[in-house]
Design an enzyme around this catalytic site. Sequence first.
Site, PDB file in Angstrom:
ATOM      1  N   GLU A   1      50.044  43.732  33.272  1.00  0.00           N
ATOM      2  CA  GLU A   1      49.827  44.577  34.319  1.00  0.00           C
ATOM      3  C   GLU A   1      50.039  45.967  33.626  1.00  0.00           C
ATOM      4  OE1 GLU A   1      48.502  44.052  37.426  1.00  0.00           O
ATOM      5  OE2 GLU A   1      48.094  42.096  36.985  1.00  0.00           O
TER       6      GLU A   1
ATOM      7  N   CYS B   1      51.580  52.684  39.826  1.00  0.00           N
ATOM      8  CA  CYS B   1      50.446  52.573  38.623  1.00  0.00           C
ATOM      9  C   CYS B   1      49.047  52.862  39.295  1.00  0.00           C
ATOM     10  CB  CYS B   1      50.599  51.359  38.033  1.00  0.00           C
ATOM     11  SG  CYS B   1      50.714  49.912  39.423  1.00  0.00           S
TER      12      CYS B   1
END
Lengths: 468, 385
Positions: free
Chosen positions: B129, B163
């Site tokens: 990720e 993010c």
Amino acid sequence: MDPFEDTLRRLRETFQVGHTRSAEFRAAQLRGLGRFLQDNKQLLHDALAQDLHKSAFESELSEVAISQGEVNLALRNLRAWMKDEHVPKSLATQLDSAFIRKEPFGLVLIIAPWNYPLNLTLVPLVGALAAGNCVVLKPSEISKSIEKILAEELPRYLDQSCFAVVLGGPQETGQLLEHRFDYIFFTGSPRVGKIVMTAAAKHLTPVTLELGGKNPCYVDDNCDPQIVANRVAWFRYFNAGQTCVAPDYLLCSPEMQERLLPALQSTITRFYGDDPQSSPNLGRIINQKHFQRLRALLGCGRVAIGGQSDEHDRYIAPTVLVDVQEAEPVMQEEIFGPILPIMNVRGVDEAIEFINRREKPLALFAFSNSSQVVKRILAQTSSGGFCGNDGFMHITLASLPFGGVGASGIGRYHGKFSFDTFSHHRACLLRSPGMEKLNAIRYPPHSPRHLRKLVVAMEARDCSCTLL
Amino acid sequence: MKDEPGSTNLFTKLDSAFVRKEPFGLVLIIAPWNYPVNLNLVPLVGALAAGNCVVLKPSEISRGTEKVLAEVLPQYLDQRCFAVVLGGPEEMGQLLEHKFDYIFFTGSPRVGKIVMTAAAKHLTPVTLELGGKNPCYVDDDCDPQIVANRVAWFRYFNAGQTCVAPDYLLCSPEMQERLLPALQSTITRFYGDDPQSSPNLGRIINQKHFQRLRALLGCGRVAIGGQSDEHDRYIAPTVLVDVQEAEPVMQEEIFGPILPIMNVRGMDEAIEFINRREKPLALYAFSNSSQVVNQMLERTSSGSFGGNDGFMYMTLLSLPFGGVGHSGMGRYRGKFTFDTFSHHRACLLCPAGLENLNDIRYPPYSDRVQQLTRWALGSQSCTLL
């Protein structure tokens, strides 16, 4: 001078303008693939006979029909697979559109091996094309006749602005792998699998690795030895044993071994006659290197059945070895030939313990009249796939995923799993540009009351059909 | 955990075909510092639910949480199959030399490559990720105040250290003129006249990142905010304009409360700009026209997509969360996490008898047999037989 630069750039440019996105385009590619198989069937059969001495039956069953089946399945289901998948929503998102969109990755590289050179090239290709990608195909240079057809005939059936075949050996493959791809699909050995994944890591390219291993085959005392012999022999000697999911070695008690040996001999004679070398139904070893490797394995343990070989023909007889030690080469490397060693164990527990001491295999087989024994072996081991009371029948079912675990591989494919493998699943939430008042509770300055409301509104709701 | 049945063909009609979910074995979860509880625990839920043993490596940078995870969390779990390991980059490098059966990593693309390379040595599957610069396109056909509210909330949440936050705006100069006062108004509404004294605005994690972000304040021209305070690691909610593509603020993932605006002359130019760059983790498009939103979705790619809002989709556990290209590989949340940490084993249980049915597949072969076999293989799915 990089021989691949221009080809790759051309394919990327095609992808970027969106050429491969429409369902019509993808269906046309798949139909082209189907026509390739139909138009060239005899050519393909001849090539497979040349490369591996495959009988028409084996070529049809394990190469052409399987590939054709995947093409047809993809054509039938393409639009359904491509559809946005709507998902259950929370209270906070009830009025929104929430779905998963399948998107092609872009430029896909498929590296295929030589043992099922048509199947293992085309079946991944079906998935990659159905998912809307541009594809670079690297067939094995070892299965030379098929390589030639794939390089010269196949491109004529596909849109060459988004499909290319590249040729070469290990050195060229290494050069190819320095380039950036958006997905890499590799079928081959674990050793090369590591090389591929390491190269992919440099570009953060996702991979599927279909590798191999030694597939154990446990044979319980509670069995009909003739039935077991039929089934094991068929899957072991199919394609002269050059099958990643073939039973690699047997585990059984000495008593069972005594009953199995005559049964296996009987099966081999039934299948291939008294002189297997003259049977049209037995394949040959792909090349000298593997032939020599296999001939050396004939020296392990003791030959109980077969053991003959012929260098000029690259022929190895359907062989069974007994009195094999675990440290011998035949029990160390993946055999990939028509040789079946038998290791003795004193029951299910010892078999499970033996299996679990080793790397997770691509396939695992257990034969027993007792479904409890079969289920126990299933429950206490791990492997890519498992079959009770038969060989690798499970890979003919497109509804089951085909892939390894641990050293036998990463990822899976066949049927819809191929489409999903070659697609990025993009989470999408489309909200209203208005109705801003509903958002007020999330904005600062915050209050405990707002927080409570927000948490409740975000709670998962199991069924989207319940009224708010 | 249940076995999932699969459909059979004519050859396998009498068999039991299913997919069994199995744990991989020993799983390593490496978590970052920005959502240190969430990004440790949510993957952990999936790994445990799938039956794995887990090694957790929380970030050493979020020290307060690291301490709690190391000292308190193990008390709540069976420590024979769960451990927390601590350390910095060097210790992590050592950890990665070992063989794991799955590695789940959340962090930067640069370290993602290191993790995947280490995993390749053992053929360990990974979920990465990662991150990127998440574009946010704002169409001319918009209510600037509504857009300002939504963009600002998602940009300044956690002081921008998210993010999936909108990283930069793409809009026309005309839209920019309308947005700036709206953004100022929103920021004042959210954080008051002195954001540094608002209890609702976060701080930068450490000096290194603070200095990095303070340097970015020099890019383009500050239109809103721009204040900073080293002692507090405070950066004001900031909007930059007149930014050049080559400047650092448009090159690296910002990961702070700074929002640069790049001008484009419409949707096509925005799409072209976006597609010249790495695929981001998230992509946003604001427009009153659903056609514009759908076009943006159609013609770009990203981990996920939000139309007319920020990362609200993260609250839906029915949607997979993951990147594509440099923003990552694999996905999780909800059932997707369970599936990520499970091996899906294809199983076929055949009867031990009924051997006569198998005769057609055994050599010696005949033509008729070949036809039958081809037909039998092809007859799959729910059609009768």
